[in-house]
Scaffold this motif. Sequence first.
Motif, PDB file in Angstrom:
ATOM      1  N   SER A 140     -31.749  -9.495 100.646  1.00  0.00           N
ATOM      2  CA  SER A 140     -31.252 -10.832 100.928  1.00  0.00           C
ATOM      3  C   SER A 140     -29.985 -10.710 101.762  1.00  0.00           C
ATOM      4  CB  SER A 140     -30.951 -11.641  99.709  1.00  0.00           C
ATOM      5  OG  SER A 140     -30.962 -10.957  98.549  1.00  0.00           O
ATOM      6  N   TYR A 141     -29.836 -11.662 102.658  1.00  0.00           N
ATOM      7  CA  TYR A 141     -28.709 -11.688 103.579  1.00  0.00           C
ATOM      8  C   TYR A 141     -28.062 -13.058 103.497  1.00  0.00           C
ATOM      9  CZ  TYR A 141     -31.624  -7.940 105.387  1.00  0.00           C
ATOM     10  OH  TYR A 141     -32.400  -6.822 105.504  1.00  0.00           O
ATOM     11  N   SER A 142     -26.772 -13.076 103.669  1.00  0.00           N
ATOM     12  CA  SER A 142     -26.079 -14.363 103.596  1.00  0.00           C
ATOM     13  C   SER A 142     -26.078 -15.096 104.924  1.00  0.00           C
ATOM     14  CB  SER A 142     -24.643 -14.160 103.113  1.00  0.00           C
ATOM     15  OG  SER A 142     -23.924 -13.411 104.061  1.00  0.00           O
ATOM     16  N   GLY A 143     -26.577 -14.507 105.944  1.00  0.00           N
ATOM     17  CA  GLY A 143     -26.584 -15.177 107.236  1.00  0.00           C
ATOM     18  C   GLY A 143     -25.238 -15.049 107.920  1.00  0.00           C
ATOM     19  N   ASP A 144     -25.040 -15.774 109.006  1.00  0.00           N
ATOM     20  CA  ASP A 144     -23.820 -15.698 109.798  1.00  0.00           C
ATOM     21  C   ASP A 144     -22.800 -16.723 109.315  1.00  0.00           C
ATOM     22  OD1 ASP A 144     -21.908 -15.352 111.722  1.00  0.00           O
ATOM     23  OD2 ASP A 144     -23.001 -16.400 113.296  1.00  0.00           O
ATOM     24  N   PRO A 145     -21.710 -16.267 108.655  1.00  0.00           N
ATOM     25  CA  PRO A 145     -20.714 -17.213 108.180  1.00  0.00           C
ATOM     26  C   PRO A 145     -19.775 -17.686 109.284  1.00  0.00           C
ATOM     27  CG  PRO A 145     -20.054 -15.004 107.604  1.00  0.00           C
ATOM     28  CD  PRO A 145     -21.417 -14.904 108.263  1.00  0.00           C
ATOM     29  N   GLY A 146     -19.818 -17.059 110.445  1.00  0.00           N
ATOM     30  CA  GLY A 146     -18.896 -17.391 111.524  1.00  0.00           C
ATOM     31  C   GLY A 146     -19.283 -18.656 112.267  1.00  0.00           C
ATOM     32  N   THR A 147     -19.059 -19.799 111.662  1.00  0.00           N
ATOM     33  CA  THR A 147     -19.450 -21.053 112.286  1.00  0.00           C
ATOM     34  C   THR A 147     -18.313 -21.711 113.053  1.00  0.00           C
ATOM     35  OG1 THR A 147     -18.966 -22.251 110.280  1.00  0.00           O
ATOM     36  CG2 THR A 147     -21.239 -21.513 110.574  1.00  0.00           C
ATOM     37  N   SER A 148     -17.115 -21.135 113.016  1.00  0.00           N
ATOM     38  CA  SER A 148     -15.998 -21.697 113.762  1.00  0.00           C
ATOM     39  C   SER A 148     -16.231 -21.443 115.250  1.00  0.00           C
ATOM     40  CB  SER A 148     -14.699 -21.026 113.312  1.00  0.00           C
ATOM     41  OG  SER A 148     -13.599 -21.614 113.942  1.00  0.00           O
ATOM     42  N   PRO A 149     -16.093 -22.478 116.085  1.00  0.00           N
ATOM     43  CA  PRO A 149     -16.389 -22.298 117.500  1.00  0.00           C
ATOM     44  C   PRO A 149     -15.384 -21.377 118.188  1.00  0.00           C
ATOM     45  CG  PRO A 149     -15.404 -24.439 117.138  1.00  0.00           C
ATOM     46  CD  PRO A 149     -15.632 -23.826 115.788  1.00  0.00           C
ATOM     47  N   LEU A 150     -15.841 -20.681 119.184  1.00  0.00           N
ATOM     48  CA  LEU A 150     -14.981 -19.848 120.019  1.00  0.00           C
ATOM     49  C   LEU A 150     -14.839 -20.542 121.363  1.00  0.00           C
ATOM     50  CD1 LEU A 150     -16.487 -16.342 119.237  1.00  0.00           C
ATOM     51  CD2 LEU A 150     -14.459 -17.404 118.243  1.00  0.00           C
ATOM     52  N   TYR A 151     -13.681 -20.420 121.963  1.00  0.00           N
ATOM     53  CA  TYR A 151     -13.410 -21.075 123.233  1.00  0.00           C
ATOM     54  C   TYR A 151     -12.958 -20.030 124.251  1.00  0.00           C
ATOM     55  CZ  TYR A 151     -13.679 -25.303 120.463  1.00  0.00           C
ATOM     56  OH  TYR A 151     -14.108 -26.300 119.632  1.00  0.00           O
ATOM     57  N   PRO A 152     -13.915 -19.415 124.971  1.00  0.00           N
ATOM     58  CA  PRO A 152     -13.559 -18.396 125.965  1.00  0.00           C
ATOM     59  C   PRO A 152     -12.580 -18.920 127.021  1.00  0.00           C
ATOM     60  CG  PRO A 152     -15.924 -18.423 125.602  1.00  0.00           C
ATOM     61  CD  PRO A 152     -15.361 -19.589 124.861  1.00  0.00           C
ATOM     62  N   GLN A 153     -12.692 -20.177 127.387  1.00  0.00           N
ATOM     63  CA  GLN A 153     -11.775 -20.769 128.376  1.00  0.00           C
ATOM     64  C   GLN A 153     -10.336 -20.692 127.861  1.00  0.00           C
ATOM     65  OE1 GLN A 153     -12.664 -22.098 131.381  1.00  0.00           O
ATOM     66  NE2 GLN A 153     -10.605 -22.727 131.932  1.00  0.00           N
ATOM     67  N   ALA A 154     -10.122 -21.034 126.604  1.00  0.00           N
ATOM     68  CA  ALA A 154      -8.786 -20.970 126.018  1.00  0.00           C
ATOM     69  C   ALA A 154      -8.316 -19.523 125.931  1.00  0.00           C
ATOM     70  CB  ALA A 154      -8.766 -21.625 124.638  1.00  0.00           C
ATOM     71  N   GLU A 155      -9.207 -18.609 125.558  1.00  0.00           N
ATOM     72  CA  GLU A 155      -8.817 -17.190 125.487  1.00  0.00           C
ATOM     73  C   GLU A 155      -8.384 -16.667 126.834  1.00  0.00           C
ATOM     74  OE1 GLU A 155     -10.116 -13.938 123.182  1.00  0.00           O
ATOM     75  OE2 GLU A 155     -10.530 -15.309 121.558  1.00  0.00           O
ATOM     76  N   MET A 156      -9.042 -17.120 127.884  1.00  0.00           N
ATOM     77  CA  MET A 156      -8.631 -16.685 129.222  1.00  0.00           C
ATOM     78  C   MET A 156      -7.233 -17.215 129.547  1.00  0.00           C
ATOM     79  SD  MET A 156     -12.224 -16.691 131.397  1.00  0.00           S
ATOM     80  CE  MET A 156     -11.929 -18.271 132.055  1.00  0.00           C
TER      81      MET A 156
END
Length: 171
Positions: A140-156
């Motif tokens: 059993s797997y818990s799936g992907d908990p990383g649901t917070s959006p990423l903003y590549p534009q802001a990172e740049m």
Amino acid sequence: MAIVVETGAGLSNADSYLSVDDADTYHTAHGAPTTWSDSTDPEKEAALRQATAYLDNRYGPRWVGSRINSTMALAWPRRYVTDRDGYTVDAAAVPRGVKNATAYIALKIREGDTLVPDVDPGANAVAETVTVGAISISSSYSGDPGTSPLYPQAEMMLRDLIQAAGSVARA
């Protein structure tokens, strides 16, 4: 309650890196999105506060340099910061990249993005059983908990002001 914009002095009560007027100017120069221009000033202020908190929470451990005093409410301004060309970033100002990223994320909030959504840990659960002859294996797997959006534009926009993810800096 009126928004308190960080001036570069390391204010103890600042709650935004950017004023509504400066955010309006940024968005006008970048296409004048109607989602932003149609928003009221209180809606814009709330989005700017949330964007500022998001940036400090998301990048806090990765910001380069150190805060200019221990009583400041936000992570910027900072000292001991140099850009990729080796120029010192003014320790008495919030860098343009931080301001631009604040405006960008504030727009995403007004467009309906949820920056840190609540997560149901069981929602992505997956279970599987593989059987070959008399041998059966269940996982059993818990799936992907990383649901917070990423903003590549802001990172740049922030690339000179944050350490690469997973990097270690010496004190």
